[in-house]
Scaffold this motif. Structure first.
Motif, mmCIF file in Angstrom:
data_model
loop_
_atom_site.group_PDB
_atom_site.id
_atom_site.type_symbol
_atom_site.label_atom_id
_atom_site.label_comp_id
_atom_site.label_asym_id
_atom_site.label_seq_id
_atom_site.Cartn_x
_atom_site.Cartn_y
_atom_site.Cartn_z
ATOM 1 N N LEU A 120 -21.239 -4.965 8.288
ATOM 2 C CA LEU A 120 -20.288 -5.322 7.232
ATOM 3 C C LEU A 120 -20.640 -4.631 5.920
ATOM 4 O O LEU A 120 -19.777 -4.263 5.149
ATOM 5 N N LYS A 147 -1.299 4.672 -2.665
ATOM 6 C CA LYS A 147 -0.811 5.520 -1.569
ATOM 7 C C LYS A 147 0.281 6.476 -2.019
ATOM 8 O O LYS A 147 0.612 7.426 -1.292
ATOM 9 N N HIS A 176 0.168 2.979 7.856
ATOM 10 C CA HIS A 176 0.231 1.742 8.641
ATOM 11 C C HIS A 176 0.068 0.526 7.723
ATOM 12 O O HIS A 176 -0.981 0.355 7.118
ATOM 13 N N LYS A 185 -14.348 -8.522 -1.230
ATOM 14 C CA LYS A 185 -13.734 -7.223 -0.999
ATOM 15 C C LYS A 185 -12.545 -7.359 -0.073
ATOM 16 O O LYS A 185 -12.429 -8.336 0.666
ATOM 17 N N TYR A 212 -8.737 -7.347 1.775
ATOM 18 C CA TYR A 212 -7.451 -8.025 1.796
ATOM 19 C C TYR A 212 -7.509 -9.204 2.743
ATOM 20 O O TYR A 212 -8.478 -9.361 3.488
ATOM 21 N N GLU A 261 -9.728 6.491 1.221
ATOM 22 C CA GLU A 261 -11.030 5.990 0.779
ATOM 23 C C GLU A 261 -10.905 4.974 -0.355
ATOM 24 O O GLU A 261 -11.723 4.063 -0.470
ATOM 25 N N ASP A 262 -9.830 5.099 -1.176
ATOM 26 C CA ASP A 262 -9.708 4.161 -2.306
ATOM 27 C C ASP A 262 -9.036 2.859 -1.878
ATOM 28 O O ASP A 262 -9.014 1.888 -2.631
ATOM 29 N N VAL A 263 -8.455 2.838 -0.664
ATOM 30 C CA VAL A 263 -7.841 1.601 -0.165
ATOM 31 C C VAL A 263 -8.783 0.867 0.791
ATOM 32 O O VAL A 263 -8.795 -0.353 0.868
ATOM 33 N N CYS A 264 -9.636 1.629 1.496
ATOM 34 C CA CYS A 264 -10.583 1.040 2.452
ATOM 35 C C CYS A 264 -11.428 -0.031 1.769
ATOM 36 O O CYS A 264 -11.907 0.176 0.655
ATOM 37 N N ASN A 265 -11.609 -1.171 2.458
ATOM 38 C CA ASN A 265 -12.321 -2.273 1.801
ATOM 39 C C ASN A 265 -13.813 -2.293 2.142
ATOM 40 O O ASN A 265 -14.521 -3.205 1.738
ATOM 41 N N GLY A 266 -14.277 -1.289 2.902
ATOM 42 C CA GLY A 266 -15.721 -1.189 3.151
ATOM 43 C C GLY A 266 -16.290 -2.316 3.995
ATOM 44 O O GLY A 266 -17.474 -2.595 3.970
ATOM 45 N N ASP A 267 -15.418 -2.972 4.767
ATOM 46 C CA ASP A 267 -15.857 -4.096 5.594
ATOM 47 C C ASP A 267 -16.135 -3.629 7.029
ATOM 48 O O ASP A 267 -16.882 -4.260 7.767
ATOM 49 N N HIS A 268 -15.540 -2.482 7.407
ATOM 50 C CA HIS A 268 -15.782 -1.823 8.697
ATOM 51 C C HIS A 268 -15.330 -2.658 9.890
ATOM 52 O O HIS A 268 -15.830 -2.481 11.000
ATOM 53 N N ASP A 293 -20.672 -0.443 -1.072
ATOM 54 C CA ASP A 293 -20.677 -0.326 0.386
ATOM 55 C C ASP A 293 -19.925 0.922 0.833
ATOM 56 O O ASP A 293 -18.911 1.282 0.245
ATOM 57 N N PRO A 294 -20.430 1.600 1.903
ATOM 58 C CA PRO A 294 -19.778 2.825 2.379
ATOM 59 C C PRO A 294 -18.368 2.550 2.888
ATOM 60 O O PRO A 294 -18.057 1.436 3.303
ATOM 61 N N PRO A 305 -4.817 -1.927 4.981
ATOM 62 C CA PRO A 305 -3.746 -0.909 5.068
ATOM 63 C C PRO A 305 -4.207 0.506 4.733
ATOM 64 O O PRO A 305 -3.434 1.301 4.214
ATOM 65 N N SER A 306 -5.457 0.836 5.046
ATOM 66 C CA SER A 306 -5.960 2.142 4.602
ATOM 67 C C SER A 306 -5.701 3.252 5.621
ATOM 68 O O SER A 306 -5.895 4.421 5.326
#
Lengths: 532, 706
Positions: free
Chosen positions: A125, A325, A351, A451, A453, B618-625, B648-649, B674-675
């Motif tokens: 995580l 986006k 998506h 962090k 959504y 990369e700016d939408v990704c929440n880094g939760d993986h 976080d990466p 939504p990334s």
């Protein structure tokens, strides 16, 4: 008794990197040069990107001078008896060192600096990546001589596969008694340069680059230093400078982070909201000054709050996503990422799957609650899977329309809710700081838990507030102990998304586990067999 | 393969063996694929025209049992036959036929080439083929891993089999199969009786040739009275086992042929041999490990101060047999083996050297071995040092699903389905899908054998409140699962759920064709070479229907949402019979072999090509993986967060993405952040496309902020 020993080489690669071709090349080079050689491999595990190794032995005396005698080669690498290890991936290099393969007395280590992250590292995580610095230390410490460079980059640059690069590195190291031409002859299939196929030509390019890097230490030293340079980075600044009026409210150490945070909140909403950010941060600063008058901690607390407060205040929602986006810079980035040539047409489909809560967030509280209540009553929550073509006029128009709803966000239910939660966290930070700087600092760092959504975001907020409520103000325990407990809980919260580790940590530190979140499971229970 | 006398063969061990078969005039070849011997059969199948020329029949058998049964041809007829498979598993499957072959014995030479999948790189349970040789009285060859010697042993194997009427097994270790060396060829031999010169009349009736009482009792006596003695005579006369003299004639080492090179290197490390195998301690190298030649072993041991048996795996059959025969002859030579060498695990050079140094310390006190001691201690010290330097052990890197593998999405769906219907007991199986037991899925409660998953839950599901799921590949289905699993479940009216991966090939063994593989014509005719073609062959579906399966769903694996719903239905439906889900999606390796040249040719001709790649903003990704925990695709990885505020990466899709679509399907099925975006790059677009795009582009740019 003859004491001459074979030259031994271990090759580490991942499945599909052409390690088999590499060993084939090496054996052929030896054969053409008139030397006895043998290679073995265990390709069974090489399949599907697993780690694997190949092993080569070459007898340093030409066959012609052996009087018909043939050396007996080992089929497997012998730990501590290797002349060289060549590896296309840094972690795999370290793995073989850990197996005791490499010795400072004997072994030449040629390794790629590039990492192919394992699933275990990628799926965490937080940040589960192994520290490359540590791995490089192993390489330096457990080798007679080492060359480290980005084999992947060289391969990409030459338009070939990493096996050709590894061959170049081996040739360049002078490990084997063969001239450069011998290798190039085999790779080129003995063809004249102008007659070479595209693949072979690319292989030779990659071979040549790697050969030079390993052969001429200077270039390679530069490579390593560049590598190390990239590892540490200095404090970043935002594109637009901080308004002096705001800057002078805060001590210089905070400025770098503050400027970023201020810019973020401003870009997210408006000047008023940005001002609110500044006001909140000033309270923190005041509290920190009180707790640490001599500023012995260099305002670390305020700096961290400048980071986490900005990120929470600029919480992600559909408006923000639409904004990000639909930017021109984003379109360019996508073009770069997909390596589109000039003539090519790039179509981009985004998506989305917004659910009822995402829309409710933008509506006033009463209406929002009705919608979310309706959504909860459903067997499965409602959501709208969308594939928006942001390269098309309609797609872009709808994204811009959504992005323009910023004004609505402020009036929306979620905005209000988030502010309440932020205030709660802020209060906890201030309260903690007044008691003890460390306590406040640890609560501030918990901002990391917020962090994303939807469910991810909900989970983060619940965890943070639970920690703040139960660990921050625990009667009968020292502030230091509580600070420690919070730090432990924060790490635990990033261990698994089910929160098992977090609950364990909470209980361990005398706090209740988090309340069980109601999650509908539709499961069928088979009736026990009927008794006659 | 066509190389003749005077030529030198350069290549891998397993190919040398294949060449050896042809040089020995083999008449028929069969087997079942599996590392490390897949290559033998693959090559023969590919070389069909040449095999026809020689009159050699090649059969890709449906499993090891049918391969072993094929050897029945050599009971009556003077045919040299060879079959191959992966051991121990394959030998287990073949055991019944092998017993019934060994009892009457063979007329034509029979050679069973097994890949002894033992030690480093092995993928199966660790057991010895040796036990089968003992119980069924088959000769066991374990040749010294020198290509020339290996090829000779093939020829000898056939003759040994013919002189003793015993089938011969040749066991080849993994590295022996993949060793690169050379040997001097002989001409290939066209078999006397062959597909070109067939037998006119069947053999006359001879009850002795049947594995059926009462003659089976006679067979058993024959084994001891005639066959084994005949075999021992041949082994001794032809010198199949090698005696290597040494200066310390009062000591000796008995070693399995396959371990010879490791032994020599260990002796070198101890300063007791040179690079050419000149050894101080005499060696008896057993290229035939069963039967032993008692006189030979006795002569070797008698009068020595001590003998060490270097034998890999447990139980230590050879050491026990030697101990017995020495005792019977009242030879008092001290015998060592498992007391100095570890009884289990691969005997690598380091391990072997450890045992040897104990042996030397006891019987060669005058021989200084400080350097060897330093070397062994050094290894231990360095390992400890590294472990101390790293605060955590290095993450493992097991094999995993290929990029774009059609089986990965099913495990994503299964993970999601279990969130809806609750966790289920998962009976896993052999095949690529076994990678689902690794991270990020970590699914599967048991693996009982190839095609055994459905059968292996028969005892579980009646005891379980929730339904159990059995996962099986089409390879396993045809190998075994159809009968042991499906037929049994239907016959007993079991309430079971079976998921069959229909990817069209036995992919884990090197994508060999099976009966449900799409035909080559279909592949030729396909307009869009990118699409999966497994739906064009419905042998599995029609077979299941024919057997009477009533509940059957076919789902394309990339429709994660549908697969999730189908799994939920199967877990919760009121239908209590066998429920079969066919997960359809062609093996990615095979598809790419078709796609790559096709795309290349299109681009060469300057024709329109659409390339798909997925990406993450990369700016939408929440880094939760969460996306990675639901996929594990090698090209969906992480990088430093470009946002200086975040720590976080972020997720990133790197080069190599084949645009399989799983990222998008998961983003929707699991409501991820939504990334994700899907990018379609159109190369060589048509003119109207270009026109439309430029007009559209202008408008879009007008709408876009910087």
């Amino acid at each position: 008794m003859n004491r001459t020993q074979p030259i031994t080489l271990l090759v580490c690669a991942l499945g599909g990197e052409g390690g088999g071709v590499l060993t084939e090349w090496l054996v052929d080079v030896a054969r053409h040069a008139g030397f006895a050689a043998q290679s073995t491999s265990i390709p069974g595990v090489a399949q599907r990107t697993g780690a694997t190794t190949y092993y080569l032995e070459v007898f340093p005396v030409p066959l012609a001078e052996l009087g018909g005698r043939r050396p007996v080669f080992s089929l497997s690498p012998v730990p501590g008896a290797l002349d060289a290890i060549v590896s296309s991936e840094l972690l795999e290099t370290a793995r073989q060192i850990g197996n005791g393969m490499s010795t400072p007395e004997r072994t030449l280590l040629i390794s790629s600096s590039s990492r192919t992250l394992t699933t275990a590292e990628r799926m965490q995580l937080g940040d589960g990546r192994t520290d490359s610095g540590r791995l490089l230390d192993l390489v330096k410490h457990f080798s007679r001589e080492h060359h480290v460079f980005d084999m992947g980059a060289v391969a990409r640059d030459a338009g070939t596969v990493v096996s050709a690069v590894m061959l170049g590195a081996i040739a360049g190291s002078g490990l084997l008694p063969f001239p450069r031409e011998a290798y190039e002859h085999v790779v080129g299939g003995g063809k004249a340069p102008e007659k070479l196929g595209r693949m072979a030509a690319a292989s030779l390019r990659g071979f040549a680059q790697a050969f030079d890097i390993v052969h001429s230490p200077r270039e390679q030293a530069a490579m390593v230093s560049r590598l190390l340079a990239t590892t540490e980075q200095d404090a970043p600044m935002a594109d637009q400078p901080l308004p002096p009026a705001i800057a002078q409210l805060f001590p210089p150490p905070v400025h770098a982070m503050l400027s970023l945070g201020y810019a973020r909140v401003l870009d997210y909403q408006d000047a008023a909201y940005a001002q609110r950010y500044v006001d909140r941060l000033q309270h923190v600063l005041a509290a920190e000054r009180a707790a640490d008058p001599a500023a012995t901690r260099g305002f670390a607390l305020t700096t961290e709050m400048a980071r986490w407060l900005a990120l929470w205040m600029a919480f992600d929602d559909i408006v923000r996503v639409a904004e990000l986006k639909s930017r021109g810079s984003r379109a360019q980035r996508v073009h770069r990422e997909v390596r589109a040539a000039d003539g090519d047409i790039v179509k981009v489909y985004d998506h989305f799957k917004p659910g009822a809560p995402e829309f409710a967030a933008l509506l006033p509280a009463p209406l929002a609650h009705r919608i979310t209540a309706w959504d909860r009553r459903r067997a499965t929550p409602w959501a709208m899977p969308l594939k928006v073509g942001s390269h098309s006029v309609v797609g872009m128009a709808s994204l811009r329309l959504l992005a323009s709803l910023r004004w609505l966000r402020r009036r929306g239910s979620r905005f209000t809710e988030e502010q309440v939660l932020i205030e709660r966290w802020l209060a906890a930070v201030l309260q903690g700081t007044r008691e003890d700087w460390h306590l406040g600092h640890q609560i501030a760092l918990c901002g990391r838990l917020i962090k994303g959504y939807g469910s991810t975001n909900e989970r983060g907020k619940n965890n943070l507030l639970h920690v703040a409520d139960h660990l921050a103000a625990q009667p009968g325990t020292s502030a230091a102990a509580r600070a420690e407990a919070i730090a432990a809980a924060r790490e635990a919260a990033l261990a698994d998304d089910a929160g098992k580790a977090l609950d364990a940590a909470l209980v361990r530190h005398g706090a209740p586990a988090r309340p069980v979140q109601a999650q509908p499971i539709r499961w069928m229970k088979r009736r026990p067999a009927a008794t006659p | 393969m066509r190389l003749g006398a005077g030529d030198t063969f350069h290549g891998e061990g397993i190919l040398a063996i294949t060449k050896g078969l042809l040089q020995s005039g083999v008449a028929y070849v069969g087997g079942y694929q599996g590392a490390p011997v897949s290559h033998l059969l693959d090559v023969m199948v590919q070389a069909k025209p040449y095999m026809d020329e020689l009159g050699v029949h090649v059969e890709a058998c449906s499993n090891e049992a049918s391969a072993a049964a094929m050897l029945g041809a050599s009971i009556h007829y003077p045919l040299r036959g060879a079959v191959t498979w992966k051991s121990i598993v394959g030998t287990n499957v073949a055991a019944d036929a092998l017993s019934n072959l060994s009892s009457p014995g063979v007329t034509g030479g029979v050679l069973i080439v097994v890949g002894e999948d033992y030690g480093e790189g092995a993928s199966v349970i660790q057991e010895r083929t040796h036990a089968y040789a003992l119980k069924s009285s088959m000769c066991l060859l374990d040749p010294r891993p020198d290509l020339g010697r290996m090829v000779d042993m093939v020829e000898h194997g056939f003759r040994l089999s013919e002189t003793s009427n015993m089938p011969c097994i040749m066991e080849l270790r993994i590295r022996t199969c993949h060793v690169r060396g050379s040997f001097e060829c002989r001409d290939n031999l066209a078999p006397a009786v062959s597909t070109r010169a067939p037998i006119a009349e069947p053999a006359g009736f001879d009850y002795m040739r049947l594995a059926h009482p009462p003659v089976t009792f006679r067979h058993e006596k024959l084994k001891g009275e005639e066959r084994l003695p005949a075999a021992r005579r041949y082994i001794a006369e032809q010198g199949l086992n090698e005696l290597m003299p040494g200066t310390h004639a009062d000591l000796g080492i008995v070693v399995q042929g396959g371990l010879y090179n490791a032994l020599v290197r260990s002796l070198q490390q101890l300063g007791l041999a040179d690079a050419f195998g000149e050894t101080d301690i005499p060696l008896l190298v057993l290229n035939v490990t069963y039967p032993l030649v008692p006189e030979q072993v006795a002569d070797f041991c008698v009068g020595k101060r001590a003998v060490l048996v270097v034998e890999e795996g447990q139980p230590e059959y050879i050491e026990q047999e030697i101990a017995t025969l020495l005792r019977r002859r009242d030879i008092q030579t001290p015998l060592h083996g498992c007391d100095m060498l570890p009884p289990a695990g691969e005997l690598g050079v380091e391990v072997m050297a450890g045992g040897l140094s104990t042996f030397a310390a006891r019987y060669l006190q005058q021989h200084a071995q400080d350097s060897a001691g330093d070397w062994l201690d050094g290894n231990q010290k360095r390992r400890a040092e590294v472990a101390a330097t790293l605060d955590a052990p290095l993450p493992a890197r097991p094999p995993s699903f290929c990029i774009g593998c059609p089986e990965r999405p099913v495990f994503s769906a299964l993970k999601l389905a279990q969130q809806d219907s609750g966790p289920v007991h998962i009976a896993a199986d052999i095949g690529c899908h076994a990678f689902g037991t690794f991270e990020p899925f970590s699914m599967g409660h048991s693996i009982l054998g190839y095609g055994m998953s459905l059968a292996s839950r028969a005892g579980v599901s009646p005891m379980m409140q929730r339904r159990a799921l059995s996962i099986m590949g089409d390879g396993g289905f045809w190998h075994n699962g159809l009968l042991t699993g499906v037929q049994s479940a239907l016959f007993n009216g079991d309430d079971a759920v079976l998921l069959i991966f229909k990817n069209g090939y036995t992919s884990a063994t090197g994508t060999q064709d099976i009966i449900s593989t799409p035909d080559d014509e279909v592949k030729e005719r396909a307009v869009d070479k990118q699409q999966s073609l497994v739906d064009k062959n419905n042998t599995i579906e029609s077979t299941l229907k024919g057997l009477g399966v009533q509940w059957m769903r076919t789902v394309h694996t990339y429709h994660v949402d549908t697969m999730r719903a189908t799994l939920n239905e199967a877990f919760t439906t009121s239908f209590n019979g066998l429920k079969v889900i066919i997960a359809e999606g062609e093996c990615q390796l095979e598809r790419q072999r078709r796609i790559k040249p096709w795309i290349a040719s299109l681009l060469k001709k300057g024709e329109r090509v659409v390339r798909v790649k997925y990406g993450v903003d990369e700016d939408v990704c929440n880094g939760d993986h969460a996306c990675i925990r639901l996929s594990g695709c090698p090209t969906l990885t992480i990088k430093d967060n470009p946002d200086p505020l975040k720590v976080d990466p972020v997720a990133v899709v790197i080069d190599g993405c084949v645009g399989c679509g799983l990222c998008g399907a998961n983003a929707h099925a699991a409501t991820l952040c939504p990334s994700f975006y899907r990018a379609e790059v159109v190369q060589n677009p048509k003119w109207h496309e270009r026109l439309l795009h430029s007009l559209r582009g202008a408008l879009v740019r007008a709408l876009q902020p910087a």
